[in-house]
Design a protein around this motif. Structure first.
Motif, PDB file in Angstrom:
ATOM      1  N   VAL A  77      23.747  21.508  64.129  1.00 38.22           N
ATOM      2  CA  VAL A  77      24.814  20.534  63.876  1.00 38.22           C
ATOM      3  C   VAL A  77      25.618  20.273  65.143  1.00 38.22           C
ATOM      4  O   VAL A  77      25.912  19.113  65.497  1.00 38.22           O
ATOM      5  CB  VAL A  77      25.723  21.017  62.732  1.00 38.22           C
ATOM      6  N   MET A  78      25.980  21.326  65.867  1.00 36.96           N
ATOM      7  CA  MET A  78      26.760  21.149  67.092  1.00 36.96           C
ATOM      8  C   MET A  78      25.956  20.409  68.164  1.00 36.96           C
ATOM      9  O   MET A  78      26.506  19.601  68.919  1.00 36.96           O
ATOM     10  CB  MET A  78      27.222  22.504  67.615  1.00 36.96           C
ATOM     11  N   SER A  79      24.661  20.675  68.224  1.00 39.08           N
ATOM     12  CA  SER A  79      23.824  19.981  69.201  1.00 39.08           C
ATOM     13  C   SER A  79      23.730  18.496  68.881  1.00 39.08           C
ATOM     14  O   SER A  79      23.772  17.646  69.782  1.00 39.08           O
ATOM     15  CB  SER A  79      22.425  20.606  69.236  1.00 39.08           C
ATOM     16  N   ILE A  80      23.594  18.161  67.605  1.00 40.96           N
ATOM     17  CA  ILE A  80      23.526  16.754  67.212  1.00 40.96           C
ATOM     18  C   ILE A  80      24.832  16.040  67.546  1.00 40.96           C
ATOM     19  O   ILE A  80      24.833  14.930  68.108  1.00 40.96           O
ATOM     20  CB  ILE A  80      23.208  16.636  65.709  1.00 40.96           C
ATOM     21  N   ILE A  81      25.961  16.676  67.213  1.00 42.45           N
ATOM     22  CA  ILE A  81      27.263  16.071  67.516  1.00 42.45           C
ATOM     23  C   ILE A  81      27.425  15.869  69.026  1.00 42.45           C
ATOM     24  O   ILE A  81      27.869  14.814  69.491  1.00 42.45           O
ATOM     25  CB  ILE A  81      28.403  16.943  66.961  1.00 42.45           C
ATOM     26  N   GLY A  82      27.055  16.884  69.799  1.00 42.41           N
ATOM     27  CA  GLY A  82      27.187  16.783  71.250  1.00 42.41           C
ATOM     28  C   GLY A  82      26.342  15.669  71.839  1.00 42.41           C
ATOM     29  O   GLY A  82      26.809  14.908  72.697  1.00 42.41           O
TER      30      GLY A  82
ATOM     31  N   LEU B 258      25.166  12.955  70.288  1.00 42.60           N
ATOM     32  CA  LEU B 258      25.621  11.635  69.850  1.00 42.60           C
ATOM     33  C   LEU B 258      26.832  11.173  70.658  1.00 42.60           C
ATOM     34  O   LEU B 258      26.929   9.997  71.036  1.00 42.60           O
ATOM     35  CB  LEU B 258      25.951  11.665  68.355  1.00 42.60           C
ATOM     36  N   ILE B 259      27.756  12.086  70.933  1.00 45.88           N
ATOM     37  CA  ILE B 259      28.966  11.712  71.678  1.00 45.88           C
ATOM     38  C   ILE B 259      28.648  11.446  73.148  1.00 45.88           C
ATOM     39  O   ILE B 259      28.949  10.375  73.687  1.00 45.88           O
ATOM     40  CB  ILE B 259      30.040  12.805  71.547  1.00 45.88           C
TER      41      ILE B 259
ATOM     42  N   TRP C  87      24.170  25.297  72.326  1.00 47.30           N
ATOM     43  CA  TRP C  87      24.634  23.985  71.885  1.00 47.30           C
ATOM     44  C   TRP C  87      25.602  23.306  72.864  1.00 47.30           C
ATOM     45  O   TRP C  87      25.726  22.081  72.845  1.00 47.30           O
ATOM     46  CB  TRP C  87      25.283  24.055  70.500  1.00 47.30           C
TER      47      TRP C  87
ATOM     48  N   PHE D 194      26.385  18.630  74.963  1.00 46.20           N
ATOM     49  CA  PHE D 194      27.534  17.765  75.225  1.00 46.20           C
ATOM     50  C   PHE D 194      27.467  17.122  76.612  1.00 46.20           C
ATOM     51  O   PHE D 194      28.352  16.353  76.973  1.00 46.20           O
ATOM     52  CB  PHE D 194      28.838  18.550  75.075  1.00 46.20           C
TER      53      PHE D 194
ATOM     54  N   ALA E 170      19.692  11.578  66.452  1.00 49.22           N
ATOM     55  CA  ALA E 170      20.060  12.704  65.593  1.00 49.22           C
ATOM     56  C   ALA E 170      18.828  13.391  65.014  1.00 49.22           C
ATOM     57  O   ALA E 170      18.752  14.628  64.967  1.00 49.22           O
ATOM     58  CB  ALA E 170      20.973  12.224  64.463  1.00 49.22           C
TER      59      ALA E 170
END
Length: 295
Positions: free
Chosen positions: A99-104, A106-107, A163, A167, A219
């Motif tokens: 989850v943290m890798s996907i968020i990083g 995407l941002i 993760w 970012f 994602a």
């Protein structure tokens, strides 16, 4: 007796439907279909064998007689892995990293891709080529320097090295999003600027809503890569409480014994989320890539 117009119309429609059903296929189409079926069976064979092994008794697993169907289906093997091993803990650790890798990604990738797509600066193309060139560097080359860096800053044996680098983006995702953003009409951005929107506001309110297919692709790819990553956790983690699913599967293989039925059962459990994500997001993958213009 003469047929009425309605009866004649129905008769013609039936003949038309019958002719449509008798569509002829060329030898090339038939050959292609046979080859697709053959390679599909070939690719599904390891998965079927894994499922079969996960339902067998230990003596059947080590038997020299190859058989797909076990003598007695042991669904208890799946219950045993949850009783004997901390599967939920492995899943939770893997989920946090994923989850943290996907968020990083995407941002960070959205911001960098937007800059490369919409802003002009000296040396922008050179920087973009340098970014793409990093795709040719194997991870094994940077593995040792990354290990030294994370150990020196005190992140060794934590989940952070798995993760936090997401970012900072990755070249493929940035390239994919850049190609998509370049297709967003500039008039939409200019209208937002006339309304007083800044750069980040324009990105969030105008570009990102049109970027959903490409973001879905990023994602999904990030999920597959992170969820199935084995080498990263193997290098940076030593605490069993921080182990991921892939490390948990490997832990079933000891120096003196390998419980193959449990290893295959845990492998089946680990790929279930991947299958769910794939079948749900396969249309998004095709849509997101085709809309970028990448062949």
């Amino acid at each position: 007796m003469a047929m009425t117009n309605s009866e004649l119309g129905k008769n013609l429609s039936y003949k038309t439907m019958f002719k449509r059903k008798r569509k002829r296929y060329t030898p090339l189409q038939v050959t292609g279909f046979i080859l697709l079926c053959f390679f599909s069976v070939l690719l599904l064979f390891p998965l079927v064998w894994m499922l079969s092994t996960s339902l067998k008794a230990p003596h059947e697993v080590m038997s020299l007689n190859i058989q797909f169907m076990p003598e007695k289906i042991l669904w208890s093997n799946y219950a045993d892995i949850f009783d004997k091993y901390p599967v939920f803990l492995y899943t939770w650790n893997t989920l946090i990293i994923t989850v943290m890798s996907i968020i990083g990604k995407l941002i960070s990738c959205t911001l960098v891709a937007y800059g490369f797509a919409k802003f002009n600066a000296p040396g922008k193309n050179i920087l973009f080529m340098l970014l793409l060139s990093t795709m040719m560097i194997p991870w094994a080359v940077t593995m040792v320097p990354l290990f030294v860096i994370f150990k020196e800053i005190g992140w060794y044996n934590t989940l952070l090295p798995l993760w936090v680098p997401s970012f900072f983006g990755d070249a493929f995702s940035i390239f994919l999003l850049r190609q998509f953003i370049m297709g967003v009409p500039r008039e939409l951005e200019e209208a937002a600027k006339m309304d007083g929107a800044g750069v980040l506001r324009t990105l969030w309110s105008v570009v990102v809503p049109n970027l959903k297919p490409a973001l879905a692709v990023v994602a999904i790819f990030s999920f597959f890569y992170t969820w199935n990553d084995f080498l990263g956790p193997l290098i940076f983690l030593t605490d069993p409480e921080l182990a991921t699913l892939q490390l948990g599967i490997q832990s079933l293989r000891t120096q003196f014994n390998v419980e193959w039925q449990y290893m295959m059962a845990l492998s089946i459990v680990s790929i279930i989320p991947c299958l769910i994500v794939f079948f749900i997001g396969q249309k998004k993958i095709v849509e997101g890539i085709t809309m970028t213009g990448i062949k």
